[in-house]
Design a protein around this motif. Structure first.
Motif, PDB file in Angstrom:
ATOM      1  N   GLU A  45      34.295  41.467  46.565  1.00  0.00           N
ATOM      2  CA  GLU A  45      34.063  40.981  45.208  1.00  0.00           C
ATOM      3  C   GLU A  45      34.722  39.742  44.953  1.00  0.00           C
ATOM      4  OE1 GLU A  45      34.768  42.234  40.838  1.00  0.00           O
ATOM      5  OE2 GLU A  45      33.404  43.746  41.689  1.00  0.00           O
ATOM      6  N   LEU A  46      33.985  38.612  45.158  1.00  0.00           N
ATOM      7  CA  LEU A  46      34.277  37.378  44.840  1.00  0.00           C
ATOM      8  C   LEU A  46      34.116  36.957  43.467  1.00  0.00           C
ATOM      9  CD1 LEU A  46      32.582  35.533  47.904  1.00  0.00           C
ATOM     10  CD2 LEU A  46      34.889  36.727  47.858  1.00  0.00           C
ATOM     11  N   ARG A  47      35.493  36.293  42.866  1.00  0.00           N
ATOM     12  CA  ARG A  47      35.236  36.444  41.516  1.00  0.00           C
ATOM     13  C   ARG A  47      35.695  34.818  40.963  1.00  0.00           C
ATOM     14  NH1 ARG A  47      35.414  41.092  38.729  1.00  0.00           N
ATOM     15  NH2 ARG A  47      36.791  40.256  36.719  1.00  0.00           N
ATOM     16  N   GLY A  50      38.219  31.022  35.115  1.00  0.00           N
ATOM     17  CA  GLY A  50      38.407  29.680  34.438  1.00  0.00           C
ATOM     18  C   GLY A  50      39.666  29.125  35.105  1.00  0.00           C
ATOM     19  N   ALA A  51      40.609  29.779  35.541  1.00  0.00           N
ATOM     20  CA  ALA A  51      41.847  29.377  36.016  1.00  0.00           C
ATOM     21  C   ALA A  51      41.918  29.645  37.493  1.00  0.00           C
ATOM     22  CB  ALA A  51      43.167  30.338  35.440  1.00  0.00           C
ATOM     23  N   SER A  52      40.756  29.888  38.297  1.00  0.00           N
ATOM     24  CA  SER A  52      40.733  29.810  39.603  1.00  0.00           C
ATOM     25  C   SER A  52      39.881  30.960  40.245  1.00  0.00           C
ATOM     26  CB  SER A  52      41.846  29.556  40.539  1.00  0.00           C
ATOM     27  OG  SER A  52      42.231  28.103  40.321  1.00  0.00           O
ATOM     28  N   HIS A  53      40.634  32.017  41.125  1.00  0.00           N
ATOM     29  CA  HIS A  53      39.869  33.030  41.797  1.00  0.00           C
ATOM     30  C   HIS A  53      40.589  34.479  41.583  1.00  0.00           C
ATOM     31  CE1 HIS A  53      41.795  32.401  45.641  1.00  0.00           C
ATOM     32  NE2 HIS A  53      41.550  33.634  45.816  1.00  0.00           N
ATOM     33  N   GLN A  54      39.742  35.328  41.823  1.00  0.00           N
ATOM     34  CA  GLN A  54      40.008  36.540  42.106  1.00  0.00           C
ATOM     35  C   GLN A  54      39.469  37.188  43.369  1.00  0.00           C
ATOM     36  OE1 GLN A  54      40.184  39.063  38.537  1.00  0.00           O
ATOM     37  NE2 GLN A  54      42.428  39.355  38.862  1.00  0.00           N
ATOM     38  N   VAL A  55      39.758  37.906  44.340  1.00  0.00           N
ATOM     39  CA  VAL A  55      39.001  38.819  45.498  1.00  0.00           C
ATOM     40  C   VAL A  55      39.497  40.103  45.378  1.00  0.00           C
ATOM     41  CG1 VAL A  55      38.111  38.985  47.599  1.00  0.00           C
ATOM     42  CG2 VAL A  55      38.645  36.500  46.728  1.00  0.00           C
TER      43      VAL A  55
END
Length: 165
Positions: A45-47, A50-55
């Motif tokens: 799950e690529l997310r 507003g402050a960058s990313h989570q995977v």
């Protein structure tokens, strides 16, 4: 997935503010896509945040972001075993002269545009302010990301590799 125009202010000011964490809860995403990982690794799950990313993939909950109370910089290399999965994270900050930075960002955006297994968010105010994520090619489970900083002409690249149990 094509680039997603983001309707939020650009929060990061430079690569040095990015922090790295594993296991954080889900942050409110601006865009999300699920992509299959090769080798029976399930999906990632690529997310975009507003402050960058989570995977999120299997037991992995990776966050690379400018987060209050979590100082940067990113580690150049980090290795850990998570519930039997091997996890390796690497990062690098690239600095460019302004014209070279703009050309490099344009090439990155073109490479990610319409690429299966990718997600790219463009922040308002500059086409050079974006975060891009894509799964690795060549049958290897993992992903790469790019975080661009037009005000400092920096591009942060990360690469995560997974080894299945």
């Amino acid at each position: 997935m094509n680039a997603v125009p983001l309707a939020v202010p650009y929060l990061d000011t430079g690569a040095h503010q990015l922090s790295f964490a594993l296991g954080l809860p889900a942050q409110e995403p601006l865009a999300v896509t699920d992509v299959p990982l090769p080798g029976g690794a399930g999906t990632a799950e690529l997310r975009l945040l507003g402050a960058s990313h989570q995977v999120f993939a299997g037991p992995v909950r990776e966050t690379v972001a400018c987060l209050p109370g979590r100082p940067g910089p990113l580690p150049a290399r980090f290795r850990e075993d998570l519930d039997g999965w091997g996890y390796t994270f690497t990062s690098h900050i690239h600095r460019y002269p302004p014209a070279a930075f703009t050309r490099r960002v344009a090439r990155l955006r073109a490479a990610l545009d319409d690429r299966p297994g990718s997600l790219c968010g463009v922040f308002p105010g500059s086409p050079d302010a974006f975060t891009g994520l894509t799964t690795l090619s060549g049958g290897e489970p993992g992903w790469s990301t790019w975080h661009t900083y037009p005000q400092t002409c920096e591009i942060v690249t990360t690469r995560t590799r997974l080894e299945l149990p």
